[in-house]
Every structure is written in structure tokens, then in C-alpha cells.
Motif scaffolding. Structure first.
Motif, PDB file in Angstrom:
ATOM      1  N   LEU A 298      -1.614  -3.595  -6.104  1.00  0.00           N
ATOM      2  CA  LEU A 298      -3.059  -3.651  -5.841  1.00  0.00           C
ATOM      3  C   LEU A 298      -3.535  -5.098  -5.739  1.00  0.00           C
ATOM      4  CD1 LEU A 298      -4.288  -0.724  -8.155  1.00  0.00           C
ATOM      5  CD2 LEU A 298      -4.100  -0.691  -5.665  1.00  0.00           C
TER       6      LEU A 298
ATOM      7  N   ALA B 200      -8.828  -2.186  -3.331  1.00  0.00           N
ATOM      8  CA  ALA B 200      -7.480  -1.949  -2.789  1.00  0.00           C
ATOM      9  C   ALA B 200      -7.183  -0.454  -2.718  1.00  0.00           C
ATOM     10  CB  ALA B 200      -6.436  -2.662  -3.645  1.00  0.00           C
TER      11      ALA B 200
ATOM     12  N   ASN C 261       2.694   1.634  -3.400  1.00  0.00           N
ATOM     13  CA  ASN C 261       1.806   2.098  -4.465  1.00  0.00           C
ATOM     14  C   ASN C 261       1.437   3.566  -4.286  1.00  0.00           C
ATOM     15  OD1 ASN C 261      -0.032   1.890  -6.673  1.00  0.00           O
ATOM     16  ND2 ASN C 261      -1.694   1.747  -5.203  1.00  0.00           N
ATOM     17  N   TYR C 262       1.029   3.925  -3.082  1.00  0.00           N
ATOM     18  CA  TYR C 262       0.584   5.301  -2.855  1.00  0.00           C
ATOM     19  C   TYR C 262       1.750   6.285  -2.981  1.00  0.00           C
ATOM     20  CZ  TYR C 262      -3.203   8.384  -1.542  1.00  0.00           C
ATOM     21  OH  TYR C 262      -4.204   9.320  -1.581  1.00  0.00           O
TER      22      TYR C 262
ATOM     23  N   HIS D 296      -9.074  -4.027  -7.586  1.00  0.00           N
ATOM     24  CA  HIS D 296      -8.224  -2.833  -7.578  1.00  0.00           C
ATOM     25  C   HIS D 296      -8.959  -1.633  -6.986  1.00  0.00           C
ATOM     26  CE1 HIS D 296      -4.943  -4.255 -10.610  1.00  0.00           C
ATOM     27  NE2 HIS D 296      -5.166  -5.097  -9.631  1.00  0.00           N
TER      28      HIS D 296
ATOM     29  N   GLU E 109      -0.075  -2.125 -10.367  1.00  0.00           N
ATOM     30  CA  GLU E 109      -1.123  -3.136 -10.540  1.00  0.00           C
ATOM     31  C   GLU E 109      -0.820  -4.380  -9.703  1.00  0.00           C
ATOM     32  OE1 GLU E 109       0.338  -1.363 -12.909  1.00  0.00           O
ATOM     33  OE2 GLU E 109      -1.359  -0.155 -13.594  1.00  0.00           O
TER      34      GLU E 109
ATOM     35  N   MET F 171       0.838  -1.194   0.000  1.00  0.00           N
ATOM     36  CA  MET F 171       0.000   0.000   0.000  1.00  0.00           C
ATOM     37  C   MET F 171       0.878   1.250   0.000  1.00  0.00           C
ATOM     38  SD  MET F 171      -1.304   2.517   2.174  1.00  0.00           S
ATOM     39  CE  MET F 171      -1.420   1.917   3.850  1.00  0.00           C
TER      40      MET F 171
END
Lengths: 407, 382
Positions: free
Chosen positions: A388, B285, A331-332, B282, A385, A328
Motif C-alpha cells: 500500500l 491505495a 496485495n489484492y 492506505h 502494508e 496492487m
């Protein structure tokens, strides 16, 4: 037992006395210290700074003192981080040994392996690179096919890797190899270390859209790696590989942290404040005159604030190092960093679109390239991707479509 | 500044959670709506909340409170948000008591705060006059008369206005309509002559009202805070309230997200669980990530409120950061709450509809995302 306040006081005094003045300024790209056999110190102060920090083990503050680390507990490590940030100190050493290999070596390596490699990572004597991706194995990393066969005391390695960051400058490599081709893909992978000076290794830099070449193609032709350098057990390298990725993702998520801060101590960004830059280029004094950009920057900074708090919360909450939440954060953080560069381009307008030559400052030209470089953030270390997918499966417990497909 | 809950806060949160689940589930709000309840909240549940000490959570011990801080009140609000508890907790405890603690003189505090803790007094803040939050744009006037002030004007979107015993009225004692200078606050008895309260039925089924002031006369000592200089004090009270509301929103969005996850794990289409579809995974998420950011923002903001070293400017920035972020994410999650449940999400029988209705009201209350992004930018000098 020393109190936290005492530790803070002592640390503050030590840093005041030992951190050279020029190391208390924002990092510039050319002066990042990577260490290694052929270490370069564009600024001589950075060598002094590295030696002093390494002496205390503070390049790796929470690693065991037995192997040269700082031996600090989690709270002390946080205090040290805060005190370093307080004086805007640059990182004394940047290395994949620290951010990726070291933590898994401490977790999975035997005593001899740790004693051989960890102190050299702490002191920046060996520069490491990561042999993970292959031409046919990107997001589907476990399909890798670089082959290692046991011959006497050595593994004989053949195959090739791609996107090996700084392979042309590294001294050693931590590498994923296939040691069994007759089992499901995750069950035939091993994790091995070897010297990049070994016979049979060649590297070829890849030129990126940003014009630079930090990544390489790496080729192995009958390379001999001593069998004692295999980490963990034979064919059980995939767990180590995944664990290392969690550390890598935590490192990359840090890219998002400097975002939105008015001062980027410790990062290599050329331009410090998004809103200040936007106002400067427009000649605004009190208020940013473009209302849409102003709103977008505010939104970005709010997200960056909330992300910084999340990153800190995750450190406070985590007991055993990074976990699935690293996906997380990765990605963020990456998406934030990309947003930051897009906004920076908007802030600067046509001056942010130069490529080379006259008419643009060095900072402007570097910004253009950093903007392009930032596009890799959401690809390297596992694409957004893939992150996620991991969140959906590991954190949210949603059913895995791939395992359904295999049934 | 700790971003993880203390042991005491965690215990409080657990007990609030089980209380809300057992005693005040969403069906209570549904019942109040369906029966067109005149009070708009359940008196028996409110009494239990008072017994649990929730009204005195952020009130100092010297005034009968429990001095548990906003961190304490915050975790309670988070839990009441999960089941959409309709009660005077926000109007009277979060906003009203805070205003008196922050701005009141000793007499006002001694007089009013113990009554709030005991549940003898309900308070409403009469602030907004327009369709959008703008706390400095005040046209309601308070004119000096013999022995006190006379109030004239109208207020809208007054939370719990029709059940309050005392109103805190934001009025203009001097200056132009949109000036921060010249604003003063008054404590007004809800039964005062010339005061007309009209309840408005809102989409979230919570209490709101429009209020008219026609020569409502109050005594000199009704002034709360300083004459003409009330804006900064008001704004800092609003900042605390904005953070508290964000804590409530955090609870509500988590409840919606849990419901979404549960649905993704049990609904089958095309012979598989829909939770196995990447298109939905997704989005789930990404929502999870946004909610995690919201949680950190709320924890940081609450911790900032309880830290005596936090300046008013820092508090303002924390409040606008948090309210803007939470408003955006609650918007997202409440919309996905409908979409990802499909047809069932559109039915009144299913609870998710209550959450999207609450979301829009909470987003607007004390400033929406665009109000707070603008304020955040101004606070940061751009």
C-alpha cells in the motif's frame, strides 16, 4: 510469419500428443516439480512432462531461444497459456529461477552469466533460493547487513538470512549482500549468485503455525563466492533487488487467481469449489441454506472474477514486464486468497478444524494447514502494508512520509 | 475478449472526455437543479450529443445507427459519468433503443430506431413498482380488450418518465404477481388517455417519475416482444442496461477519486501535506485497487456484450458481477469523497456532494449490490 490461429492449432495438437493424461488433473502438493540436482518426481509422468516442455523451452515460453527459452512473443505466450489451461495442464516446472531470478538475470546479467544459468533454469536442473530477508531486516529490507568483501577472485560472505524458502533443498542462491557500509543503505548493496554446496553454509528449517517448514534460517561463515557471479554493478544491487520483487509479487498475486474458480487446475488447493463444498457439508441441494455465508461467497467470487479480469488486463497492458501495479495485484491477490481460506473453513465447519489423526479426511486436514499457510501471503514478498505504501508513492504520487522524516 | 480499448474506442473516449469537460461540466447539473428546470436536462447539450452520433452508437446501421457497439456507448457513458451529465442518453439510448433492437419486430425497429438516432423520440422504461428493484414482481395488468389491451396499475422510479414521448411498460398479461411467466411489454404513447405522469424530484437532480395507468388502451401492435413470455427478453435488456450504468458509475467514481488525490496533494495540516499521512495513503491505495477492479469488470462486461459468442447466461453473470461490484465501490468512494475532503466535502458549493447523491441513485437503479449478489449466486447454482 505464422498466424496466431496456426500457432494455436499447432500448440493444441502438440499438447494433445505430449501432455500425459495424469498431468491434466489438478495439482497435488506432493507432486509439484521443483527440479534441481536432487529433483524428485513423485509421479513419473511429471518427469516426462518436464522433459518435453523444457525441450521446447515452454517452461519459460517468452524467454529468448538463444538461452533455451521458448522465444515466443507476448501474444503467443498468452495463447500457450490458454491452451494449457484448456486441458487443465499442470505446470511442468515450478521454480524461483523461473518466477524471480530468470527475468532479472535476462535484464541485468552479462552474456556469460545468462549462458551459464538461464538454460539450467529452463530445464529445471538447478533449484534456486532467495537470500533477501535478515533477522533485523524485514519490511526495511535495504537495512540488510550480510557482508561481502572482495578477496582475490572471490567475495568472502558472512552473515545470515531468514525466511529463505527451501534453502535446505536449493542448489544455488541469489543473494543480497552489503558491499559498502559507509554510504546510505540503498547505495551499498550488491546482488550475487553462489552455490549452496559451498563451504561455510548451513541451513535450519523454521517450523510454522501450519506445522510445515518451507522456510529456513541460512548462515554464511566465510563463504567464497566467485566475483564473476556479481550481477550488474558493484553497489548497484538495490535496483535489481526491487525489480526482482516486482516479479515475485506478480507470482504471488497469482495465488488470488485460482480463488473462486470452480476448477483449480494448476494449483494445489485440495477443495475445488467454495459454494459446492459449503452446500455439500450442509446437505443442501438447490440453494446454500446459510444466507449470510451465501452472500459472502457471492461477494468473494465477484471480487475474484473482477481480479482475474484485472490480472489479464495488466498482462495485455504491460509492455516491459511488471511495474508498480504488481504491488496492487500482489496485495489484492493475497487478501483474496486469505478470504478464500477463511470462507472455506466456514464452509466446512468443525471438519475444517482437525489437526491430525482419525475423524478427518486427508483433504480436510490439508485444508486446515493451507488456511494457516495462507496467512503468510500478505507478509512474504513485502507485507500488504508495504504494498500500500508503494501504491501510494509510485502509482498515486503521494508524498513519502519517510523521506519527509529524513529531511 | 480484449480488456484494453481499441484505437477507435480510445479516440471516441478522448473526444467524449473533452466534450463533457468543456460543454457539460457538473456546473450544468447544478444549474438545472438551482433553476428547477422543467425538462431536467439541457436541450442544447443533448442536441450536440446527438450531432456527435451518441444516440446511434449501439444501433445497427440498417436502422440509421452507427453500429459502434456497447464498447463504444460504454466509453461515452464513462465520460458522461465523470461530469454527471443529465441527459436522455440512459433512458432513451441505453435502455430504450436496446429494448427495441433486442425485442422489437421489423416494423417497430424501422419506425422507432431512426427517430431515436435523430433525437425525435425520447423513451422511458416503466418497470419498477416497489421501493426495491424486482423485475418479475409485476402487478400492473394488461387485459385483452377488443382490438388491443387495457393497462391498469402504477409505476415508480421511472427514469425520464415526464419527458418521454413513448413509454415501454412492463405489465402482467397472466400469472401470479411474482411470476416470471405472464409478463409482457407494451409501447405506450405518453399522451395516451388515462395515463398520469408525476415527476418526482430525486436527490441526484435527475429526472424520475411516478406513473399511473387507468384503463390506458393500446392497440395489438403495441406489444413489444412475445405475449406472456416477455420476462427473459426484458431481463437480457436490463443486463445490457446494468452494464451501461456500471460504465457510467465507473466514470463518476474516477472523478471523485481524482478530486480526493488532488486534495491530498495540496491540503496542509500540522505543517505537512495530508497526503503524506499513512492513514490516508492506505485508504487511497485501497480505493485505487478497487477502482482498477471496477475498470476491468466494466471492460470485460462491455466486451462480452459485443462478442456474438456470449450466451445470455454469461451476459447475466457479467451484468450481476459488474453491477454488484460497481455499486459497492461507488458507495465506498463516494463516502470517502466526503470524509477525505473534510468540511469542504460537506459544502454544497463543492461538487463532491453531487457525486454521493448520484451514487445512491445509481446503486439502486436496476438492482443494488445485494440484489445482484443474490442473483449471481442463483446463476451460479448456489
Amino acid at each position: 510469419m505464422q498466424s496466431q490461429q496456426e500457432f494455436r492449432n499447432e500448440t493444441r495438437i502438440w499438447l494433445e500428443q505430449n501432455c500425459p493424461e495424469s498431468m491434466r488433473t489438478s495439482m497435488v502438493q506432493e507432486e509439484v516439480v521443483w527440479g534441481g540436482r536432487n529433483a524428485e518426481f513423485a509421479n513419473p509422468d511429471s518427469e516426462t512432462w518436464l522433459q518435453r516442455m523444457a525441450q521446447k523451452g515452454w517452461t519459460c515460453p517468452s524467454w529468448p531461444a538463444e538461452y533455451g527459452g521458448g522465444g515466443l512473443d507476448k501474444d503467443q505466450a498468452i495463447v500457450l497459456g490458454e491452451e494449457l489451461a484448456r486441458i487443465n495442464a499442470r505446470p511442468a516446472l515450478t521454480s524461483f529461477g523461473i518466477s524471480m531470478l530468470g527475468p532479472v538475470l535476462l535484464e541485468y546479467g552479462n552474456h556469460q552469466q545468462k549462458a551459464e544459468h538461464i538454460p539450467k533454469i529452463v530445464r529445471g536442473e538447478i533449484r534456486w533460493c532467495q537470500g533477501y530477508s535478515e533477522p533485523g531486516s524485514g519490511s526495511d529490507l535495504a537495512s540488510l547487513s550480510t557482508k561481502a568483501e572482495l578477496q582475490g577472485d572471490n567475495y568472502l560472505i558472512n552473515g545470515s538470512k531468514v525466511w529463505t524458502s527451501y534453502a535446505d533443498k536449493a542448489d544455488w542462491i541469489f543473494c543480497l549482500v552489503r558491499t559498502d557500509f559507509d554510504v546510505p543503505k540503498h547505495s551499498g548493496i550488491s546482488f550475487i549468485l553462489f552455490d549452496m554446496a559451498s563451504e561455510g553454509i548451513s541451513t535450519k528449517p523454521i517450523q510454522l503455525i501450519s506445522g510445515s517448514s518451507p522456510f529456513c534460517e541460512t548462515f554464511f561463515d566465510d563463504v567464497k563466492a566467485p566475483a564473476r557471479n556479481l550481477i550488474g554493478r558493484l553497489n548497484e544491487g538495490w535496483s535489481i533487488a526491487k525489480r526482482l520483487l516486482q516479479h515475485e509479487r506478480t507470482m504471488i498475486s497469482g495465488f488470488g487467481l485460482s480463488a473462486g474458480q470452480s476448477d483449480n487446475g494448476g494449483t494445489t488447493s485440495t477443495i475445488s469449489s467454495l459454494e459446492g463444498t459449503a452446500m455439500h457439508y450442509r446437505g443442501d441441494t438447490k440453494k446454500l441454506s446459510d444466507p449470510v455465508l451465501r452472500d459472502q461467497i457471492a461477494r468473494f467470487k465477484i471480487d475474484a472474477d473482477a481480479f482475474a479480469h484485472t490480472s489479464r488486463r495488466s498482462v495485455e497492458e504491460s509492455k516491459q514486464g511488471p511495474n508498480a501495479t504488481s504491488s496492487m495485484l500482489k496485495n489484492y491477490g493475497c487478501e483474496l486468497n486469505k478470504r478464500r481460506y477463511e470462507l472455506m473453513l466456514q464452509a466446512i465447519g468443525s471438519q475444517g478444524l482437525g489437526w491430525e489423526g482419525e475423524g478427518f479426511s486427508d483433504e480436510e486436514l490439508q485444508l486446515t494447514r493451507e488456511w494457516l499457510r495462507s496467512k503468510a501471503n500478505s507478509i512474504e514478498g513485502g507485507t500488504s502494508e508495504v504494498q500500500l505504501n508503494i501504491i501510494a508513492k509510485r502509482v498515486l504520487g503521494l508524498p513519502d512520509i519517510l523521506s519527509l522524516a529524513r529531511k | 475478449m480484449a480488456l484494453v480499448l481499441s484505437e477507435d474506442q480510445q479516440l471516441l473516449k478522448d473526444s467524449a472526455k473533452s466534450f463533457c469537460e468543456q460543454n457539460a461540466p457538473v456546473s450544468v447539473l447544478r444549474g438545472l437543479r438551482d433553476s428547477k428546470d422543467e425538462q431536467g436536462y439541457d436541450q442544447a447539450i443533448w442536441s450536440q450529443m446527438l450531432e456527435l452520433g451518441w444516440a446511434g452508437m449501439a444501433i445497427p446501421e440498417a436502422y440509421g445507427g452507427f453500429d459502434f457497439g456497447y464498447g463504444g456507448l460504454g466509453v461515452v457513458l464513462e465520460e458522461t459519468g465523470k461530469t454527471l451529465v443529465s441527459s436522455p442518453l440512459i433512458s432513451t439510448v441505453l435502455v430504450g433503443a436496446t429494448a427495441i433492437v433486442q425485442l422489437g419486430n421489423e416494423t417497430q425497429k424501422q419506425d422507432l430506431l431512426p427517430k431515436i438516432v435523430a433525437g425525435e423520440l425520447l423513451i422511458a422504461l416503466a418497470l419498477d413498482e416497489h421501493t426495491n428493484h424486482n423485475p418479475s414482481k409485476i402487478a400492473t395488468t394488461a387485459t385483452k380488450v377488443d382490438g388491443g389491451y387495457s393497462l391498469n396499475g402504477s409505476k415508480t422510479f421511472v427514469l425520464d418518465g415526464h419527458i418521454a414521448n413513448v413509454l415501454i411498460v412492463v405489465a402482467r398479461t397472466s400469472g401470479e404477481t411474482d411470476s416470471e411467466r405472464g409478463i409482457s411489454l407494451f409501447l405506450v404513447d405518453a399522451n395516451a388517455e388515462g395515463l398520469n405522469v408525476a415527476r418526482t424530484i430525486m436527490v441526484d437532480s435527475r429526472n424520475s417519475s411516478n406513473i399511473q395507468f387507468n384503463n390506458v388502451v393500446v392497440a395489438e401492435d403495441a406489444l413489444l416482444g412475445e405475449l406472456d413470455q416477455g420476462f427473459n427478453g426484458l431481463d437480457s435488456v436490463l443486463d445490457i442496461a446494468r452494464i451501461g450504468i456500471a460504465a457510467e458509475m465507473l466514470g463518476s467514481m474516477q472523478a471523485v477519486f481524482e478530486s480526493i488525490l488532488e486534495f491530498l496533494k495540496q491540503r496542509e495540516q500540522f505543517g505537512v501535506l495530508i497526503g503524506s499521512f499513512q492513514g490516508l495513503q492506505h485508504r487511497a491505495a485501497e480505493m485505487y485497487s478497487e477502482i482498477e477492479l471496477c475498470k476491468s469488470a466494466v471492460r470485460a462486461a462491455l466486451a462480452g456484450l459485443d462478442d456474438p459468442d456470449t450466451t445470455l447466461a454469461e451476459r447475466a453473470e457479467l451484468a450481476s458481477m459488474t453491477k454488484a461490484k460497481l455499486s459497492e465501490v461507488f458507495f465506498l468512494v463516494s463516502n470517502e469523497g466526503i470524509q477525505m475532503h473534510g468540511g469542504i466535502g460537506m459544502t454544497d458549493e463543492f461538487d463532491v456532494g453531487f457525486f454521493i447523491k448520484r451514487a445512491r441513485v445509481a446503486q439502486q437503479f436496476l438492482g443494488d449490490a445485494s440484489f445482484h449478489r443474490d442473483r449471481y449466486a442463483t446463476l451460479n447454482g448456489f
